[in-house]
Write an enzyme that holds these catalytic residues in place. Structure first.
Site, mmCIF file in Angstrom:
data_model
loop_
_atom_site.group_PDB
_atom_site.id
_atom_site.type_symbol
_atom_site.label_atom_id
_atom_site.label_comp_id
_atom_site.label_asym_id
_atom_site.label_seq_id
_atom_site.Cartn_x
_atom_site.Cartn_y
_atom_site.Cartn_z
ATOM 1 N N VAL A 123 1.048 -1.191 -0.111
ATOM 2 C CA VAL A 123 -0.165 -0.149 -0.118
ATOM 3 C C VAL A 123 0.809 1.249 -0.081
ATOM 4 O O VAL A 123 0.844 2.089 -0.997
ATOM 5 C CB VAL A 123 -0.891 -0.024 1.143
ATOM 6 C CG1 VAL A 123 -1.546 1.357 1.394
ATOM 7 C CG2 VAL A 123 -1.862 -1.115 0.997
ATOM 8 N N ARG A 172 1.080 -15.269 2.005
ATOM 9 C CA ARG A 172 0.148 -15.067 2.993
ATOM 10 C C ARG A 172 -1.233 -15.968 2.865
ATOM 11 O O ARG A 172 -2.005 -15.602 1.925
ATOM 12 C CB ARG A 172 -0.018 -13.867 3.492
ATOM 13 C CG ARG A 172 1.084 -13.148 4.191
ATOM 14 C CD ARG A 172 0.949 -11.801 4.641
ATOM 15 N NE ARG A 172 1.300 -10.916 3.406
ATOM 16 C CZ ARG A 172 1.165 -9.685 3.485
ATOM 17 N NH1 ARG A 172 1.109 -9.004 4.563
ATOM 18 N NH2 ARG A 172 1.391 -9.159 2.274
ATOM 19 N N CYS A 208 -5.411 -10.085 2.658
ATOM 20 C CA CYS A 208 -6.547 -8.934 2.648
ATOM 21 C C CYS A 208 -7.886 -9.780 3.178
ATOM 22 O O CYS A 208 -8.244 -9.596 4.012
ATOM 23 C CB CYS A 208 -6.642 -8.179 1.477
ATOM 24 S SG CYS A 208 -5.132 -7.319 0.959
ATOM 25 N N LYS A 245 15.667 -1.975 3.700
ATOM 26 C CA LYS A 245 14.738 -1.664 2.847
ATOM 27 C C LYS A 245 15.126 -0.335 2.172
ATOM 28 O O LYS A 245 15.064 0.031 0.937
ATOM 29 C CB LYS A 245 13.147 -2.012 3.427
ATOM 30 C CG LYS A 245 12.544 -3.196 3.153
ATOM 31 C CD LYS A 245 11.470 -3.106 3.945
ATOM 32 C CE LYS A 245 10.186 -2.885 2.811
ATOM 33 N NZ LYS A 245 8.992 -2.774 3.723
ATOM 34 N N LEU A 297 -6.009 -1.501 -4.015
ATOM 35 C CA LEU A 297 -5.198 -2.191 -5.121
ATOM 36 C C LEU A 297 -5.116 -3.519 -4.847
ATOM 37 O O LEU A 297 -5.548 -4.011 -3.754
ATOM 38 C CB LEU A 297 -3.883 -1.407 -5.072
ATOM 39 C CG LEU A 297 -3.102 -1.410 -3.754
ATOM 40 C CD1 LEU A 297 -2.452 -2.484 -3.684
ATOM 41 C CD2 LEU A 297 -2.084 -0.298 -3.850
ATOM 42 N N LYS A 331 -7.998 -11.697 6.260
ATOM 43 C CA LYS A 331 -7.971 -10.721 7.438
ATOM 44 C C LYS A 331 -9.068 -9.946 7.578
ATOM 45 O O LYS A 331 -9.523 -9.751 8.512
ATOM 46 C CB LYS A 331 -6.684 -10.024 7.222
ATOM 47 C CG LYS A 331 -6.433 -8.604 7.985
ATOM 48 C CD LYS A 331 -5.187 -8.017 7.726
ATOM 49 C CE LYS A 331 -5.167 -7.495 6.470
ATOM 50 N NZ LYS A 331 -5.919 -6.045 6.753
ATOM 51 N N ALA A 350 -14.298 -20.180 -9.538
ATOM 52 C CA ALA A 350 -14.378 -21.252 -8.636
ATOM 53 C C ALA A 350 -12.987 -21.786 -8.380
ATOM 54 O O ALA A 350 -12.198 -21.652 -9.584
ATOM 55 C CB ALA A 350 -15.417 -22.073 -9.001
ATOM 56 N N GLY A 351 -12.311 -22.094 -7.178
ATOM 57 C CA GLY A 351 -11.101 -22.440 -7.099
ATOM 58 C C GLY A 351 -11.078 -23.293 -5.698
ATOM 59 O O GLY A 351 -12.055 -23.677 -4.944
ATOM 60 N N LYS A 378 -14.485 0.125 2.616
ATOM 61 C CA LYS A 378 -13.133 -1.009 2.490
ATOM 62 C C LYS A 378 -13.513 -2.400 3.004
ATOM 63 O O LYS A 378 -13.518 -3.275 2.389
ATOM 64 C CB LYS A 378 -11.895 -0.176 3.357
ATOM 65 C CG LYS A 378 -10.976 -1.245 3.176
ATOM 66 C CD LYS A 378 -10.260 -1.515 1.939
ATOM 67 C CE LYS A 378 -9.116 -2.591 2.051
ATOM 68 N NZ LYS A 378 -8.528 -2.897 0.691
HETATM 69 C C1 UGA Z 1 -8.063 -7.709 -2.486
HETATM 70 C C2 UGA Z 1 -9.017 -6.882 -3.323
HETATM 71 O O1 UGA Z 1 -9.302 -7.552 -4.624
HETATM 72 C C3 UGA Z 1 -8.258 -5.562 -3.356
HETATM 73 O O2 UGA Z 1 -9.271 -4.732 -4.168
HETATM 74 C C4 UGA Z 1 -8.022 -4.985 -2.136
HETATM 75 O O3 UGA Z 1 -7.494 -3.636 -2.268
HETATM 76 C C5 UGA Z 1 -6.995 -5.850 -1.510
HETATM 77 O O4 UGA Z 1 -7.574 -6.994 -1.270
HETATM 78 C C6 UGA Z 1 -6.540 -5.176 -0.163
HETATM 79 O O5 UGA Z 1 -7.396 -5.140 0.612
HETATM 80 O O6 UGA Z 1 -5.490 -4.616 -0.095
HETATM 81 P P1 UGA Z 1 -5.527 -9.146 -3.450
HETATM 82 O O7 UGA Z 1 -5.624 -9.663 -1.893
HETATM 83 O O8 UGA Z 1 -4.296 -8.396 -3.765
HETATM 84 O O9 UGA Z 1 -6.759 -7.933 -3.491
HETATM 85 O O10 UGA Z 1 -6.098 -10.290 -4.394
HETATM 86 P P2 UGA Z 1 -7.332 -10.720 -5.298
HETATM 87 O O11 UGA Z 1 -6.984 -10.620 -6.589
HETATM 88 O O12 UGA Z 1 -8.571 -9.921 -4.730
HETATM 89 O O13 UGA Z 1 -7.227 -12.298 -4.808
HETATM 90 C C7 UGA Z 1 -7.295 -12.624 -3.717
HETATM 91 C C8 UGA Z 1 -7.829 -14.076 -3.660
HETATM 92 O O14 UGA Z 1 -9.001 -14.471 -3.916
HETATM 93 C C9 UGA Z 1 -6.754 -15.020 -4.390
HETATM 94 O O15 UGA Z 1 -6.281 -16.120 -3.740
HETATM 95 C C10 UGA Z 1 -7.503 -15.315 -5.535
HETATM 96 O O16 UGA Z 1 -7.047 -16.686 -6.132
HETATM 97 C C11 UGA Z 1 -8.818 -15.548 -5.025
HETATM 98 N N1 UGA Z 1 -9.915 -15.247 -6.246
HETATM 99 C C12 UGA Z 1 -10.164 -13.993 -6.702
HETATM 100 C C13 UGA Z 1 -10.837 -16.421 -6.377
HETATM 101 O O17 UGA Z 1 -10.770 -17.508 -5.960
HETATM 102 N N2 UGA Z 1 -11.700 -16.387 -7.371
HETATM 103 C C14 UGA Z 1 -12.043 -15.026 -8.065
HETATM 104 O O18 UGA Z 1 -12.594 -15.086 -8.816
HETATM 105 C C15 UGA Z 1 -11.283 -13.954 -7.643
#
Ligand code: UGA
Length: 435
Positions: free
Chosen positions: A11, A325, A258, A35, A151, A261, A250-251, A202
């Site tokens: 972030v 994570r 995020c 860093k 993001l 948590k 699906a998965g 959020k």
């Molecule tokens: C997520 C949110 O998408 C962001 O909008 C938010 O800002 C961020 O958390 C945060 O709070 O900082 P992120 O954790 O980087 O972002 O990743 P995502 O792309 O959302 O994926 C999260 C998890 O969901 C992954 O394990 C992904 O494989 C899974 N996922 C995502 C699915 O199983 N199916 C989907 O259709 C989409």
């Protein structure tokens, strides 16, 4: 504008670099000297596509420092982008946020706006404001605004420069004006709302996405039982604009820093206020069991894993990041090891982080998918890296001893395995060449 950013994780650093790219002078502050030394050389301490390039292009407007006093004393705006990890009871740990708030209180010598970007429970901005006002050393006006971050890792730069929305949570007019100026060159809708609403936006957004994923995973599980195909189902659902076609993959469940948590934190906050959110609780429960879906499937083919050679493709929580994570691999691989399997891992960037989390003599790492599959009795796909998605599926039967591929991310169309000898089982779809 003179901007300081506290914290150089996903972030903080991405925010700082993107603000610099829009012409602001930005000082990124972090306690970690190593860093900071890296960033001074123009190197990014996090793996994030596009970030090193943008950083290098804007080094003339970027300063990296461990010295918070000189960074905060004359800043117009100070962003707080430090982590809010999960505590053992599921609530958010705000100690890093308060540490920075304290540093700001003793350092600010000029009127400024403190912008909380970290994800914090509803009401925290009010508390931070009182905390800063109680502790502030100089007689200046310090406003506190909430500006949550949306993001995603792997697309963080694009998500920041072309945000879906910029939420500005303020209780007074002045900080709202300042933040609109900060973001004036960002092409995104800007919403000015109350501070508590901004904090809630959020959590409500992240938790809704998590809920959507858990929902589709339950639908997928039922599809397997009743003979429907989840990809056809979600395609049909996605045409309805009220549902939307995104986040319906699906998965084996969501991971990352995020969703796990933020679902737990909102659930904790709701229960604490005697206002349980049952839908989010259910999303968490579904996700916890979904993570073990591939192991359950594997049990159908092998009673036990002793001496089995198991190829694992991908161990990060999603592609495009080296972050592990809450990744499903972290709960599944220990089970395989406990049962005596030999685990063969391929991941293009996650290997180093995985080694820090799990060390075991029965794990081997490989730099190509081909080597990983050599002689394997089973292949588990945990991450949909493009190398996996683009892999020639005929090689599974050529390289593996017993070609059984269990795909937790639905990387391939079912048709790819028609006419092969590989048993291919994925999530919410029929199994090809079942045995
Ligand atoms: C997520 C949110 O998408 C962001 O909008 C938010 O800002 C961020 O958390 C945060 O709070 O900082 P992120 O954790 O980087 O972002 O990743 P995502 O792309 O959302 O994926 C999260 C998890 O969901 C992954 O394990 C992904 O494989 C899974 N996922 C995502 C699915 O199983 N199916 C989907 O259709 C989409």
């Amino acid at each position: 504008m003179k901007i300081a950013v506290a914290g150089t994780g996903y972030v903080g650093l991405v925010t700082g670099v993107c603000l610099a790219s829009k012409g602001h002078n930005v000082t990124c502050v972090d306690v970690d000297e190593q860093k900071v030394a890296m960033m001074k050389k123009g190197e990014s301490p996090i793996y994030e596509p596009g970030l090193p390039e943008l950083m290098r292009d804007n080094m003339d407007r970027l300063v990296f420092s461990t010295d918070y006093v000189s960074s905060y004393k004359d800043a117009d705006v100070i962003f707080i982008g430090v982590g809010t990890p999960e505590k053992t009871d599921g609530s958010a740990n705000l100690s890093y946020v308060y540490q920075v708030a304290k540093q700001i209180a003793v350092s600010a010598e000029k009127d400024c706006v403190v912008v909380v970007k970290s994800t914090v429970p509803i009401g925290t901005n009010d508390k931070i404001e009182s905390y800063i006002h109680d502790k502030q050393k100089h007689s200046v006006k310090i406003y506190v605004a909430s500006n949550p971050e949306f993001l995603s890792q792997g697309t963080a730069v694009r998500d920041t420069l072309h945000a879906s929305r910029i939420v500005i949570g303020v209780n007074e007019e002045e900080p709202g004006k300042v933040l609109k100026e900060v973001y004036q060159d960002f092409d995104a809708p800007k919403l000015v709302v109350g501070r508590r609403s901004a904090e809630m936006i959020k959590y409500a957004s992240n938790d809704f996405l998590a809920l959507k994923i858990s929902y589709v995973n339950e639908i997928a599980n039922l599809c397997e039982t009743v003979g429907a195909d989840v990809e056809e189902v979600t395609m049909g659902m996605g045409y309805d604009a009220r549902i939307g076609d995104r986040f319906l993959n699906a998965g084996i469940g969501y991971g990352g820093s995020c969703f796990p948590k933020d679902t737990k934190a909102l659930s904790w906050l709701a229960s604490f206020n005697d206002n349980e959110i049952r839908t989010i609780k259910a999303a968490i429960e579904v996700n916890d069991s979904q993570k073990f879906k591939l192991i359950k499937k594997a049990k159908k083919y092998y009673d036990e894993f002793l001496f089995l050679n198991v190829a694992v493709l991908g161990c990060t929580f999603k592609p495009g990041t080296d972050d592990l994570r809450e990744a499903p691999s972290l709960v599944n691989i220990p089970l395989l090891l406990e049962d005596g399997a030999n685990v063969r891992i391929w991941d293009p960037v996650g290997e180093e982080n995985f080694k820090k989390k799990i060390s075991n003599k029965n794990i081997q790492y490989f730099s190509t998918i081909e080597e990983t599959l050599e002689g394997a009795d089973l292949c588990l796909i945990f991450t949909e890296w493009e190398q996996v998605v683009n892999f020639d599926v005929r090689k599974y039967e050529e390289l593996m001893k017993t070609p059984i591929v269990l795909d937790g991310r639905n990387c391939y169309p079912l048709s790819a395995f028609e006419g092969t000898k590989t048993t291919y089982s994925s999530i919410g779809r029929r199994t090809i060449n079942d045995r």
